[in-house]
Design a protein around this motif. Structure first.
Motif, mmCIF file in Angstrom:
data_model
loop_
_atom_site.group_PDB
_atom_site.id
_atom_site.type_symbol
_atom_site.label_atom_id
_atom_site.label_comp_id
_atom_site.label_asym_id
_atom_site.label_seq_id
_atom_site.Cartn_x
_atom_site.Cartn_y
_atom_site.Cartn_z
ATOM 1 N N GLU A 66 0.786 -1.233 0.000
ATOM 2 C CA GLU A 66 0.000 0.000 0.000
ATOM 3 C C GLU A 66 0.822 1.288 0.000
ATOM 4 O O GLU A 66 0.269 2.371 -0.033
ATOM 5 C CB GLU A 66 -0.947 0.002 1.222
ATOM 6 C CG GLU A 66 -2.004 -1.095 1.158
ATOM 7 C CD GLU A 66 -2.871 -1.168 2.409
ATOM 8 O OE1 GLU A 66 -2.635 -0.395 3.363
ATOM 9 O OE2 GLU A 66 -3.777 -2.006 2.424
ATOM 10 N N ARG A 113 -2.209 5.673 1.065
ATOM 11 C CA ARG A 113 -2.104 4.215 0.911
ATOM 12 C C ARG A 113 -2.665 3.830 -0.451
ATOM 13 O O ARG A 113 -3.752 4.289 -0.823
ATOM 14 C CB ARG A 113 -2.890 3.481 2.009
ATOM 15 C CG ARG A 113 -2.342 3.740 3.395
ATOM 16 C CD ARG A 113 -3.047 2.907 4.443
ATOM 17 N NE ARG A 113 -2.697 3.387 5.772
ATOM 18 C CZ ARG A 113 -3.182 2.890 6.902
ATOM 19 N NH1 ARG A 113 -4.033 1.878 6.868
ATOM 20 N NH2 ARG A 113 -2.821 3.392 8.062
ATOM 21 N N GLU A 115 -4.638 1.762 -2.090
ATOM 22 C CA GLU A 115 -5.691 0.777 -1.875
ATOM 23 C C GLU A 115 -6.719 0.932 -2.972
ATOM 24 O O GLU A 115 -6.721 1.919 -3.703
ATOM 25 C CB GLU A 115 -6.376 1.033 -0.533
ATOM 26 C CG GLU A 115 -5.451 0.935 0.649
ATOM 27 C CD GLU A 115 -6.217 0.719 1.943
ATOM 28 O OE1 GLU A 115 -6.765 -0.382 2.132
ATOM 29 O OE2 GLU A 115 -6.275 1.661 2.760
ATOM 30 N N ARG A 121 -12.763 4.408 1.798
ATOM 31 C CA ARG A 121 -11.390 3.930 1.593
ATOM 32 C C ARG A 121 -10.789 4.687 0.420
ATOM 33 O O ARG A 121 -11.264 4.590 -0.708
ATOM 34 C CB ARG A 121 -11.406 2.422 1.324
ATOM 35 C CG ARG A 121 -10.020 1.774 1.395
ATOM 36 C CD ARG A 121 -10.078 0.270 1.233
ATOM 37 N NE ARG A 121 -10.784 -0.418 2.305
ATOM 38 C CZ ARG A 121 -10.286 -0.634 3.515
ATOM 39 N NH1 ARG A 121 -9.073 -0.226 3.811
ATOM 40 N NH2 ARG A 121 -10.982 -1.253 4.432
#
Ligand code: ATP
Ligand code: MG
Length: 424
Positions: A66, A113, A115, A121
């Motif tokens: 990540e 990150r 992701e 997210r």
């Protein structure tokens, strides 16, 4: 036409209509942290890659896949911080903050990150990270949890989140448990998902929070972490629970809660909501007594947590907890017409000086009274202050009420600044 430029996927603009909610949340966070005597620290967004590789653990999701890592022009490997704990520890060691001292510190800002972006997210997201050093607990562990609980109460979130709590024991007991768990997982290898198979030897505890159904069913009969916990850690945990009980904070002991980063020992906790799908953890943390030494400092006990600002805001919005007034950013709009020249601008300055809390927007750019009144309405202001040639001559201002059915009135400057609408 040139191709329209786009932001990087998973990195969001936080627009002017959203920032008041952010500001409102941040004020509550700041206030609560101040109530408990925490001090802010600001650390860089970029660090040497080795800080995170050593600090977070090579076999964690974050470090494995990540991180935003790149080489700078001098050939150094740098990483956009994926979390702030390692940064705070680095800063603390470098600036001698830990020597014979206790520290209660917080920091906040963007984390990065790589992701898969989805609701709750993102690739750039924001955390408030709270870290304590030099206290071996369990009182400080409890304080951190009480602090979050106090914040949830102020925000109205207390009914929408639950606390999950666990103890991981000391390194030795984790090692023993690790061996037992690996032995068990080896026997059931065929039923595990691919990620878990891969992690089984490198980071078997992480298998415990696999979301895969097959893996979950295998875990039902797996060795229990609490059967391996050392006595001191057990006692620490019992005392922590007792403080929470006395303070009336409810929790669920979840033996499978291990958290994603390697550095935790003893206490780990998460605040979870069911309102945000699988992005349900809004805040998580725990004790990381080994990290300072691992990063090159003298051994220092430490405990902390991080909360995800986007998830908190999503939750606050989902539960309709953002007060209506938060999005109101203008109290009054000044509208001028006729030959008043520069009078309006100067009057606005005098008003701001006389009423420091007044948020006054001047209708710049001219236009008809009608279009200016439209803009005044759109600004969200409760009143429009209208100045034409008559008002200029007489030193008065006409007040129009934009949200209430009240007749307009004309008053002098002194009468105007005495009105409650202008007190802010
Ligand atoms: P998750 O299990 O959801 O991936 P995590 O264990 O990786 O979370 P932490 O490293 O503990 O998360 O970070 C603390 C908090 O930061 C999380 O509880 C969450 O609220 C928030 N957070 C983590 N990753 C993201 C992300 N990619 N986007 C938005 N918020 C995030
Ligand atoms: Mg994660």
């Amino acid at each position: 036409m040139a191709k329209q430029l786009q932001a990087i996927r998973g990195m969001n603009d936080i627009l002017p209509e959203q920032t008041p909610t952010w500001g409102w949340l941040e004020e509550h966070v700041r206030h609560t942290l101040a109530q408990y005597g925490y001090r802010e620290m600001r650390v860089p967004i970029v660090e040497f890659t080795s800080l995170f590789a050593r600090g977070i653990g090579e076999n964690t999701d974050v470090v494995e896949k990540e991180m935003y890592t790149f080489e700078d022009r001098g050939g150094d490997s740098l990483t956009l911080r994926p979390e702030a704990t390692a940064c705070c520890v680095r800063a603390g060691i470098q600036n001698s903050l830990f020597h014979n001292q206790q520290q209660r510190i917080w920091t906040s800002g963007p984390m990065f990150r790589y992701e898969r972006p989805q609701k709750g997210r993102y690739r750039q997201f924001h955390q408030v990270s709270v870290e304590t050093f030099g206290m071996d607990g369990p009182d400080i562990d409890a304080e951190l949890i009480l602090l979050t609980w106090s914040l949830w109460q102020k925000l109205g979130l207390d009914k929408h989140v639950t606390l999950e709590l666990n103890t991981l024991g000391d390194l030795e007991s984790r090692k023993k448990y690790r061996e037992a768990l690996i032995a068990y997982l080896e026997q059931h290898k065929d039923s595990l998902d691919e990620d878990s198979k891969r992690r089984m030897y490198a980071n078997p505890l992480r298998v415990l929070d696999s979301k895969d159904r097959g893996t979950q069913s295998v875990l039902g009969d797996a060795p229990k972490l609490h059967d391996y916990i050392d006595d001191e850690s057990r006692e620490h945990f019992v005392k922590l629970c007792a403080i929470l009980d006395d303070a009336g904070v409810k929790y669920i002991v979840n033996q499978r809660l291990v958290r994603g980063l390697d550095y935790y020992n003893r206490t780990v906790f998460e605040w979870i909501t069911s309102a945000l799908g699988s992005q349900g953890t809004v805040c998580g943390g725990g004790r990381y007594d080994g990290l300072v030494e691992q990063l090159g400092g003298k051994p220092v006990k430490a405990c902390g947590f991080a909360m995800g600002v986007e998830r908190l805001i999503l939750l606050l919005e989902t539960c309709n907890l953002v007060p209506e007034g938060v999005n109101k950013t203008v109290d009054a709009a000044l509208v001028t017409f006729g030959e008043v020249g520069t009078y309006g601008m100067v009057l606005a300055e005098r008003l701001r000086e006389a009423c420091p809390n007044l948020r006054l927007q001047v209708s710049c750019g001219g236009g008809s009274v009608k279009s200016q009144m439209k803009r005044a309405d759109k600004s969200g202001a409760a009143i429009a202050l209208v100045v034409g040639e008559d008002e200029k001559q007489n030193g008065t201002v006409t007040v129009k009420f934009l949200r209430e059915d009240k007749p307009q009135l004309t008053c002098t400057f002194d009468e105007l600044v005495a009105r409650e609408e202008l007190a802010g």
